[in-house]
Design a protein around this motif. Structure first.
Motif, PDB file in Angstrom:
ATOM      1  N   ALA A 187     136.949   4.904 -37.871  1.00  6.78           N
ATOM      2  CA  ALA A 187     138.266   6.097 -38.183  1.00  6.78           C
ATOM      3  C   ALA A 187     139.195   3.922 -39.006  1.00  6.78           C
ATOM      4  CB  ALA A 187     138.908   5.671 -37.011  1.00  6.78           C
ATOM      5  N   ILE A 188     139.353   4.685 -40.917  1.00 13.28           N
ATOM      6  CA  ILE A 188     139.843   3.729 -41.425  1.00 13.28           C
ATOM      7  C   ILE A 188     141.740   4.333 -41.098  1.00 13.28           C
ATOM      8  CG2 ILE A 188     140.066   3.296 -43.336  1.00 13.28           C
ATOM      9  CD1 ILE A 188     137.377   3.778 -43.510  1.00 13.28           C
ATOM     10  N   PRO A 189     142.634   3.496 -40.674  1.00 16.33           N
ATOM     11  CA  PRO A 189     144.348   3.528 -40.701  1.00 16.33           C
ATOM     12  C   PRO A 189     144.293   4.070 -42.506  1.00 16.33           C
ATOM     13  CG  PRO A 189     143.612   1.828 -39.198  1.00 16.33           C
ATOM     14  CD  PRO A 189     142.213   2.145 -40.150  1.00 16.33           C
ATOM     15  N   ASP A 190     144.638   4.917 -42.134  1.00 11.79           N
ATOM     16  CA  ASP A 190     145.705   5.966 -43.882  1.00 11.79           C
ATOM     17  C   ASP A 190     147.003   6.504 -43.586  1.00 11.79           C
ATOM     18  OD1 ASP A 190     145.352   6.221 -46.532  1.00 11.79           O
ATOM     19  OD2 ASP A 190     144.270   7.583 -45.357  1.00 11.79           O
ATOM     20  N   GLY A 191     147.877   5.950 -44.263  1.00 13.19           N
ATOM     21  CA  GLY A 191     149.109   6.437 -43.546  1.00 13.19           C
ATOM     22  C   GLY A 191     149.763   7.568 -42.555  1.00 13.19           C
ATOM     23  N   ASP A 192     149.240   8.523 -42.131  1.00 16.72           N
ATOM     24  CA  ASP A 192     150.118   8.650 -40.807  1.00 16.72           C
ATOM     25  C   ASP A 192     148.372   9.467 -39.808  1.00 16.72           C
ATOM     26  OD1 ASP A 192     149.452  11.183 -42.150  1.00 16.72           O
ATOM     27  OD2 ASP A 192     150.963  12.793 -41.620  1.00 16.72           O
ATOM     28  N   GLY A 193     147.622   8.610 -40.455  1.00 17.16           N
ATOM     29  CA  GLY A 193     146.235   9.259 -39.602  1.00 17.16           C
ATOM     30  C   GLY A 193     145.065   8.833 -39.815  1.00 17.16           C
ATOM     31  N   TYR A 194     144.069   8.637 -40.006  1.00 21.35           N
ATOM     32  CA  TYR A 194     142.922   7.983 -39.989  1.00 21.35           C
ATOM     33  C   TYR A 194     142.044   8.940 -41.016  1.00 21.35           C
ATOM     34  CZ  TYR A 194     144.615   5.844 -36.158  1.00 21.35           C
ATOM     35  OH  TYR A 194     145.335   4.938 -35.156  1.00 21.35           O
ATOM     36  N   LEU A 195     141.263   8.251 -42.665  1.00 21.50           N
ATOM     37  CA  LEU A 195     139.862   8.699 -42.913  1.00 21.50           C
ATOM     38  C   LEU A 195     138.684   8.197 -41.158  1.00 21.50           C
ATOM     39  CD1 LEU A 195     141.117   7.139 -46.464  1.00 21.50           C
ATOM     40  CD2 LEU A 195     141.021   9.548 -45.161  1.00 21.50           C
ATOM     41  N   LEU A 196     137.751   9.490 -41.721  1.00 24.66           N
ATOM     42  CA  LEU A 196     136.920   9.016 -40.694  1.00 24.66           C
ATOM     43  C   LEU A 196     135.506   9.296 -41.765  1.00 24.66           C
ATOM     44  CD1 LEU A 196     137.393  12.034 -37.838  1.00 24.66           C
ATOM     45  CD2 LEU A 196     137.815   8.875 -38.316  1.00 24.66           C
ATOM     46  N   LEU A 197     134.872   8.740 -41.694  1.00 24.44           N
ATOM     47  CA  LEU A 197     133.900   7.670 -42.486  1.00 24.44           C
ATOM     48  C   LEU A 197     132.151   8.278 -41.419  1.00 24.44           C
ATOM     49  CD1 LEU A 197     132.663   7.624 -45.719  1.00 24.44           C
ATOM     50  CD2 LEU A 197     132.538   5.457 -45.091  1.00 24.44           C
ATOM     51  N   ALA A 198     131.406   8.319 -41.931  1.00 25.08           N
ATOM     52  CA  ALA A 198     129.444   8.440 -40.930  1.00 25.08           C
ATOM     53  C   ALA A 198     128.312   9.172 -41.925  1.00 25.08           C
ATOM     54  CB  ALA A 198     130.170   9.776 -39.725  1.00 25.08           C
ATOM     55  N   SER A 199     127.731   8.957 -41.410  1.00 24.02           N
ATOM     56  CA  SER A 199     126.385   9.431 -42.037  1.00 24.02           C
ATOM     57  C   SER A 199     125.092  10.106 -41.048  1.00 24.02           C
ATOM     58  CB  SER A 199     125.872   8.027 -42.829  1.00 24.02           C
ATOM     59  OG  SER A 199     125.588   7.378 -42.735  1.00 24.02           O
ATOM     60  N   GLU A 200     124.250  10.539 -41.397  1.00 21.76           N
ATOM     61  CA  GLU A 200     123.141  10.973 -41.132  1.00 21.76           C
ATOM     62  C   GLU A 200     121.807  10.727 -41.642  1.00 21.76           C
ATOM     63  OE1 GLU A 200     122.868  11.064 -37.387  1.00 21.76           O
ATOM     64  OE2 GLU A 200     124.198  11.709 -36.959  1.00 21.76           O
ATOM     65  N   GLY A 201     120.983   9.965 -41.382  1.00 20.01           N
ATOM     66  CA  GLY A 201     119.659   9.916 -42.058  1.00 20.01           C
ATOM     67  C   GLY A 201     118.530  10.501 -40.685  1.00 20.01           C
ATOM     68  N   PHE A 202     117.508  11.356 -42.011  1.00 20.82           N
ATOM     69  CA  PHE A 202     116.173  11.934 -41.483  1.00 20.82           C
ATOM     70  C   PHE A 202     115.514  11.869 -42.050  1.00 20.82           C
ATOM     71  CE2 PHE A 202     120.173  14.542 -41.708  1.00 20.82           C
ATOM     72  CZ  PHE A 202     120.581  15.536 -40.770  1.00 20.82           C
ATOM     73  N   GLN A 203     114.189  11.633 -41.413  1.00 23.76           N
ATOM     74  CA  GLN A 203     113.096  11.009 -40.981  1.00 23.76           C
ATOM     75  C   GLN A 203     111.724  12.133 -42.131  1.00 23.76           C
ATOM     76  OE1 GLN A 203     111.255   9.884 -37.756  1.00 23.76           O
ATOM     77  NE2 GLN A 203     112.919   7.468 -37.642  1.00 23.76           N
ATOM     78  N   ASP A 204     111.241  11.466 -43.041  1.00 26.09           N
ATOM     79  CA  ASP A 204     109.977  12.186 -43.297  1.00 26.09           C
ATOM     80  C   ASP A 204     109.340  13.489 -42.968  1.00 26.09           C
ATOM     81  OD1 ASP A 204     108.378  12.419 -46.357  1.00 26.09           O
ATOM     82  OD2 ASP A 204     107.102  12.081 -44.332  1.00 26.09           O
ATOM     83  N   ASN A 205     108.855  12.762 -41.532  1.00 22.38           N
ATOM     84  CA  ASN A 205     108.493  14.240 -40.486  1.00 22.38           C
ATOM     85  C   ASN A 205     109.184  15.031 -40.576  1.00 22.38           C
ATOM     86  OD1 ASN A 205     110.243  12.729 -39.041  1.00 22.38           O
ATOM     87  ND2 ASN A 205     108.439  13.045 -37.335  1.00 22.38           N
ATOM     88  N   PHE A 206     110.198  15.429 -40.055  1.00 19.86           N
ATOM     89  CA  PHE A 206     111.438  16.284 -40.064  1.00 19.86           C
ATOM     90  C   PHE A 206     111.515  16.868 -41.033  1.00 19.86           C
ATOM     91  CE2 PHE A 206     115.810  17.594 -39.116  1.00 19.86           C
ATOM     92  CZ  PHE A 206     115.800  18.420 -38.581  1.00 19.86           C
TER      93      PHE A 206
END
Length: 323
Positions: free
Chosen positions: A47-66
């Motif tokens: 959660a990155i403070p930005d003006g009157d709110g927050y920017l939200l940054l996330a990621s997900e990774g998926f393995q080869d077998n899936f």
């Protein structure tokens, strides 16, 4: 004689899902963030403070077998799980980018089709990324940007608050993965509007001040997710398994190991609980009070007339992000 609850909890304690969460501490020790005051670790998004709110940054990774065995669904999940993380923080998605490695263009096409259809279902654009169709393996990573006016965090659960579980039970098992899928069947239909409305419940709850702490139920399962929330907030919890929303034909062990496409834990003041429950139930999402926060730093579990300690954070940290 080992009691039923003790056997169940021992199986969950020794599962791969919680072991994976313990590995997070090793990565954090190497990266050593410059300041915990600005960006706190252990949450669903940065959660990155930005003006009157927050920017939200996330990621997900998926393995080869899936990715190799379920390429379309892997692409779809790239959007679905990231949108869930944004919602768990009280935010709304802005855009996603992907990084794709595949050994053939045919495999890439199926993955990217799932990604595109997931993006269309949840109403979040794919705005770029990285593509390699001449790799030796198939893997996918998807990152998301969102924005929140008021945060739901993993750090603000308080002793005395109740713990609420909200889970969409209108789904099916997506074997062989431990997914409870109440989402992909609505892809490309008018049901997509329903999914977006369901996701909107979380930011509206945050903006109306009904809750300050939440997490989406992840691959760690319901108890593992509750444990992460308790650790980050520096609290303990007691959870009653009998109160957890659950499909009629789902065995308890399997359900507690499941990753639901729509499943959230929230804490709230007791006087606000009914208002939160009413919002979920008003959209046919099962929701109930399943526990209580306390100051013990333990996660205690009851089932019928049995009670056991699932985890003592004072003795064994999980991710290592206690206050």
């Amino acid at each position: 004689m080992v009691h039923k609850l003790a056997t169940l909890l021992l199986t969950l304690q020794n599962g791969r899902a919680l072991a994976a969460k313990q590995s997070i501490a090793e990565a954090a020790a190497i990266l050593k963030p410059a300041s915990h005051d600005v960006i706190r670790l252990g949450d669903d998004c940065a959660a990155i403070p930005d003006g009157d709110g927050y920017l939200l940054l996330a990621s997900e990774g998926f393995q080869d077998n899936f990715v190799r065995s379920m390429p379309w669904f892997a692409g779809y999940c790239g959007v679905m799980v990231n949108v869930s993380d944004i919602a768990a923080m009280g935010g709304r998605p802005v855009a996603v980018v992907d990084a794709l490695w595949s050994d053939t263009s045919e495999a890439a096409s199926s993955i990217l089709t799932g990604l595109r259809e997931g993006a269309g279902t949840y109403g979040v654009p794919v705005v770029g990324g990285h593509t390699n169709m001449r790799s030796t393996h198939n893997s996918l990573s998807v990152a998301i940007l969102g924005r929140a006016r008021h945060l739901l965090t993993s750090f603000d659960a308080q002793p005395g608050e109740v713990l609420i579980a909200a889970i969409d039970l209108r789904g099916r098992w997506h074997d062989p993965q431990p997914f409870w899928d109440a989402s992909s069947a609505l892809c490309g239909t008018e049901g997509a509007a329903r999914l977006r409305g369901d996701i909107e419940l979380l930011p509206s709850i945050a903006e109306d001040g009904l809750s300050r702490a939440a997490k989406d139920i992840s691959m760690a399962g319901l108890l593992g997710t509750a444990l992460m929330l308790a650790e980050c907030s520096g609290v303990g919890m007691t959870i009653a398994l009998d109160n957890i929303p659950r499909p009629d034909d789902a065995p308890m062990e399997r359900w507690l190991s499941a990753f639901p496409s729509y499943g959230y834990l929230l804490t709230a003041r007791a006087e606000d609980a009914e208002a939160i429950l009413a919002r979920f139930r008003g959209r046919d999402i099962a929701a109930s009070v399943i526990g209580q926060c306390d100051s013990t730093l333990r996660l205690d579990v009851t089932w019928g007339d049995e009670k056991e300690i699932f985890w003592d954070l004072a003795q064994t940290p999980l991710m290592g992000f206690a206050p």
